[in-house]
Scaffold this active site. Structure first.
Site, PDB file in Angstrom:
ATOM      1  N   THR A 175       0.819  -1.216   0.000  1.00 44.80           N
ATOM      2  CA  THR A 175       0.000   0.000   0.000  1.00 44.80           C
ATOM      3  C   THR A 175       0.854   1.267   0.000  1.00 44.80           C
ATOM      4  OG1 THR A 175      -1.834  -1.048   1.118  1.00 44.80           O
ATOM      5  CG2 THR A 175      -1.511   1.247   1.639  1.00 44.80           C
ATOM      6  N   VAL A 204     -13.220  -4.357   2.611  1.00 43.97           N
ATOM      7  CA  VAL A 204     -12.563  -3.047   2.567  1.00 43.97           C
ATOM      8  C   VAL A 204     -11.664  -2.947   3.790  1.00 43.97           C
ATOM      9  CG1 VAL A 204     -12.924  -0.549   2.622  1.00 43.97           C
ATOM     10  CG2 VAL A 204     -14.513  -2.000   1.349  1.00 43.97           C
ATOM     11  N   ASP A 206      -8.464  -0.686   6.035  1.00 45.16           N
ATOM     12  CA  ASP A 206      -8.395   0.569   6.794  1.00 45.16           C
ATOM     13  C   ASP A 206      -8.074   1.789   5.921  1.00 45.16           C
ATOM     14  OD1 ASP A 206      -5.823  -0.709   6.394  1.00 45.16           O
ATOM     15  OD2 ASP A 206      -4.976   0.931   7.557  1.00 45.16           O
ATOM     16  N   GLY A 229      -5.149  -4.440   7.779  1.00 39.17           N
ATOM     17  CA  GLY A 229      -6.190  -3.419   7.906  1.00 39.17           C
ATOM     18  C   GLY A 229      -7.194  -3.651   9.015  1.00 39.17           C
TER      19      GLY A 229
END
Ligand code: ASP
Length: 306
Positions: A175, A204, A206, A229
């Site tokens: 990321t 989904v 964080d 996440g």
């Protein structure tokens, strides 16, 4: 004077470089430097922190070394679903997107949501439709194909598990995010990701969640996170750092280190973050083996992996 300043990350996790990977290592450091240089130059030319973090993240999204934009990981269905967020610490306005497919630069759509809608977050099919109607650039599946990510997905496929694209053995990547403070002392943060390999059911992480993976507030700091996440969501990590400064009187460094090395670690959460405050202090803690990261201000440019 520490203003302006910018910091970026390209993911945290287990990163193993040996001698034969030195070329690859250089590619990473060069990619980080390129994003830092462009973001910092914008800051010196009176662009806002928000514009500058958006640009730096766009550059990282265009580089297939990282798990965002072009280099996004594969979902359980063999697709790419991208999430991104951006927050302006002066106005506390934020924009976020989740589950975008085919969009070249998800962070640009997030910034558009911040600027041109009354919403903070849009997701899925309708968010893709929003990007189409507003003429954002789309790319075919082949643009998002990288052999490394495909191989990582093949290893995971069918197992029902999902992993950080940069955990486990070998050289793997992650990321992206940027935080900055501009010459007026305004801070901003942006994060963009392909999420976790083999993710399913519209998972989904964080990164696009304001307060979890991304947060900015002029009275405290700007934060962009990377790591597992689910732990960052449960710990509301980015906002926790800000709260420790605002309510607990901690410095940026104390607050960020406590969250990453104590609270998050105790909860079993792996990862790291980059942070900047309105005075230009920067800190980049991580509790994993490494984190692709860098910072730049008037006096120094630093890029590191370990
Ligand atoms: N935090 C991201 C997620 O869970 C993954 C990462 O940092 O690489 O979606």
């Amino acid at each position: 004077m520490k203003l302006p300043a910018i910091a970026i990350h390209g993911g945290s996790g287990t990163i193993t470089f040996d001698a034969k990977d030195s070329k690859l290592k250089k590619q990473y450091l060069d990619a980080l430097t390129a994003a830092l240089d462009v973001g910092f130059e914008m800051l010196t030319k009176e662009h806002s922190a928000t514009e500058s973090v958006c640009k730096a993240v766009t550059i990282l999204e265009d580089c297939d070394l990282f798990n965002a934009g072009k280099g996004s990981v594969f979902t359980a269905k063999g697709q790419h679903e991208m999430d991104a967020a951006i927050m302006d610490g002066k106005t506390l306005k934020a924009g976020a997107v989740a589950g975008l497919q085919g969009v070249k630069n998800p962070v640009l759509v997030a910034y558009d949501v911040l600027q041109n809608t009354p919403f903070v977050m849009i997701a899925g099919e309708e968010a893709i439709e929003y990007a189409r109607q507003n003429d954002f650039k789309f790319e075919p599946d082949s643009y998002f194909f990288t052999q490394l990510r495909y191989d990582q997905w093949q290893e995971m496929k069918g197992g029902g598990e999902m992993t950080l694209d940069h955990s486990g053995e070998g050289v793997k990547f992650g990321t992206v995010g940027a935080v900055a403070v501009d010459t007026d002392g305004n801070v901003a943060a942006a994060t963009s990701t392909g999420g976790m390999t083999n993710k399913a059911w519209g998972r989904v992480g964080d990164s696009p969640l304001i307060g979890a993976g991304t947060y900015a507030n002029n009275s405290t700091c700007a934060i962009s996170c990377t790591g597992h996440g689910e732990h960052f969501i449960r710990g509301v990590v980015a906002h926790d750092v800000s709260c420790r400064m605002e309510y607990g009187g901690k410095t940026l460094e104390q607050a960020a280190n406590q969250v990453i090395h104590e609270t998050l670690k105790r909860a079993g959460g792996e990862g790291g973050l980059i942070a900047v405050d309105s005075s230009g202090n920067i800190c980049m803690p991580f509790n994993t083996e490494g984190m692709y990261r860098g910072m730049k201000n008037k006096t120094q440019t630093i890029t590191r992996i370990f």
